[in-house]
Design an enzyme around this catalytic site. Structure first.
Site, PDB file in Angstrom:
ATOM      1  N   SER A 176      50.024  33.038  30.102  1.00  0.00           N
ATOM      2  CA  SER A 176      51.274  33.743  30.851  1.00  0.00           C
ATOM      3  C   SER A 176      51.500  34.724  29.717  1.00  0.00           C
ATOM      4  O   SER A 176      51.502  35.261  29.259  1.00  0.00           O
ATOM      5  CB  SER A 176      51.442  32.787  31.808  1.00  0.00           C
ATOM      6  N   GLU A 191      44.913  39.222  34.590  1.00  0.00           N
ATOM      7  CA  GLU A 191      44.570  38.476  35.386  1.00  0.00           C
ATOM      8  C   GLU A 191      46.052  38.880  35.273  1.00  0.00           C
ATOM      9  O   GLU A 191      47.193  38.735  35.364  1.00  0.00           O
ATOM     10  CB  GLU A 191      44.777  36.916  35.055  1.00  0.00           C
ATOM     11  N   HIS A 204      45.874  31.623  37.074  1.00  0.00           N
ATOM     12  CA  HIS A 204      46.976  30.962  37.060  1.00  0.00           C
ATOM     13  C   HIS A 204      46.458  30.503  38.595  1.00  0.00           C
ATOM     14  O   HIS A 204      46.933  29.529  39.257  1.00  0.00           O
ATOM     15  CB  HIS A 204      48.217  31.488  37.975  1.00  0.00           C
TER      16      HIS A 204
END
Length: 310
Positions: free
Chosen positions: A113, A213, A281
């Site tokens: 992230s 992502e 995620h």
């Protein structure tokens, strides 16, 4: 990247690892679950109290978070570094990091992230391979054992990492190409890949397998980010795209899916695409090295990556 790539030593039972918080402040309960997981691997976990120092959405001021990372890199007793959580903030402190310390003290740095910022910077500025895997607080989310086992194998063995496409992932419809392609695996969270454009920590993507992502971004926002990447030219010459989970990226107001956007904008590059990888995620995310050579096989539905540790 002109700096030769360095792989840190793999972790072994008995090694000491340290938690750092380069982005947002973690919650103590969520951190405890992650510590228990790491300790079950035989690791000794250091959890400094300062990672809980909150300054709004940041885990303390920028200078303190940068110093915390450098201190962990420089400490000869620390064999690996695990980021407590993502959120936001790594981009504010990354230019304060002494990358010579990282270059001379290679250690596996684990996170995903917002930690994409650190993986990019350590790769570009220190030539260090990273580990794109769960942050410590992830283990409080109730993922399956496969998530923990994938991370453990990625940091405690030097075996190549193989990630298979999951047929139940929506992104499988994006897979195209007739032959395997290889190159360094770069990328990560799409928002942070975009944020790096024009900075000193933006990797050279020519010849790379680009992994992407995202979470909580509507299709038009994904379109905007990919359009920026196309217009900037940073993806010219990429070898292929490895697409992970685009979680909660729907928009009920328009009859356009995030898969439509990805097909439209990434398909224009004319390179192989492997979609449907359990990375990101979503449920039970896997771990992949950052910066090492990967082979993307769209026919077999497989991504194989050289280990980030030696």
């Amino acid at each position: 990247m002109t700096t030769p790539l360095t792989r840190a030593r793999r972790l072994r039972p008995g090694d000491t690892v340290r938690l750092v918080a380069p982005s947002g402040p973690p919650k103590a309960g969520a951190v405890a679950a992650g510590i228990a997981e790491l300790e079950s691997w035989g690791l000794v976990v250091q959890c400094p109290d300062r990672i809980f120092d909150g300054r709004g959405y940041l885990a303390g001021d920028d200078e303190a978070r940068a110093a915390e990372l450098v201190e962990a890199l420089a400490d000869p007793d620390v064999a690996g570094i695990f980021c407590a959580r993502g959120g936001y903030g790594a981009g504010r402190m990354v230019d304060l990091v002494d990358f010579e310390t990282a270059r001379h003290n290679p250690k596996p740095v684990v996170g995903y992230s917002d930690i994409t910022v650190l993986h990019q910077a350590l790769y570009v500025r220190a030539g260090l391979a990273g580990v794109h895997g769960p942050v410590v607080t992830t283990f409080a989310a109730g993922h399956g054992r496969g998530t923990a086992e994938a991370l453990r194998n990625a940091v405690m063995t030097a075996d190549p990492v193989t990630v298979e496409v999951r047929e139940d992932e929506p992104g499988t419809v994006l897979t195209c190409g007739e032959a395997p392609v290889s190159g360094p695996l770069l990328g990560g969270n799409l928002s942070l890949v975009v944020d790096a454009v024009g900075t000193s920590t933006c990797p050279d993507y020519a010849g790379a397998i680009v992994f992407l992502e995202e979470v909580n971004e509507e299709p038009y926002r994904v379109d905007r980010m990919l359009t920026q990447l196309r217009r900037s030219g940073v993806f010219e010459g990429v070898a292929g795209f490895a697409l992970g989970q685009f979680t909660d990226c729907a928009d009920s107001d328009w009859d356009v899916t995030v898969e439509d956007v990805l097909r439209d904008l990434l398909g224009a590059f004319g390179v192989p695409i492997l979609g449907g990888l359990p990375l990101g995620h979503g449920p039970d995310p896997m771990t992949v090295p950052f910066g090492t050579v990967a082979t993307l096989d769209p026919v077999a539905g497989r991504l194989t990556v050289e280990s980030a540790v030696a």
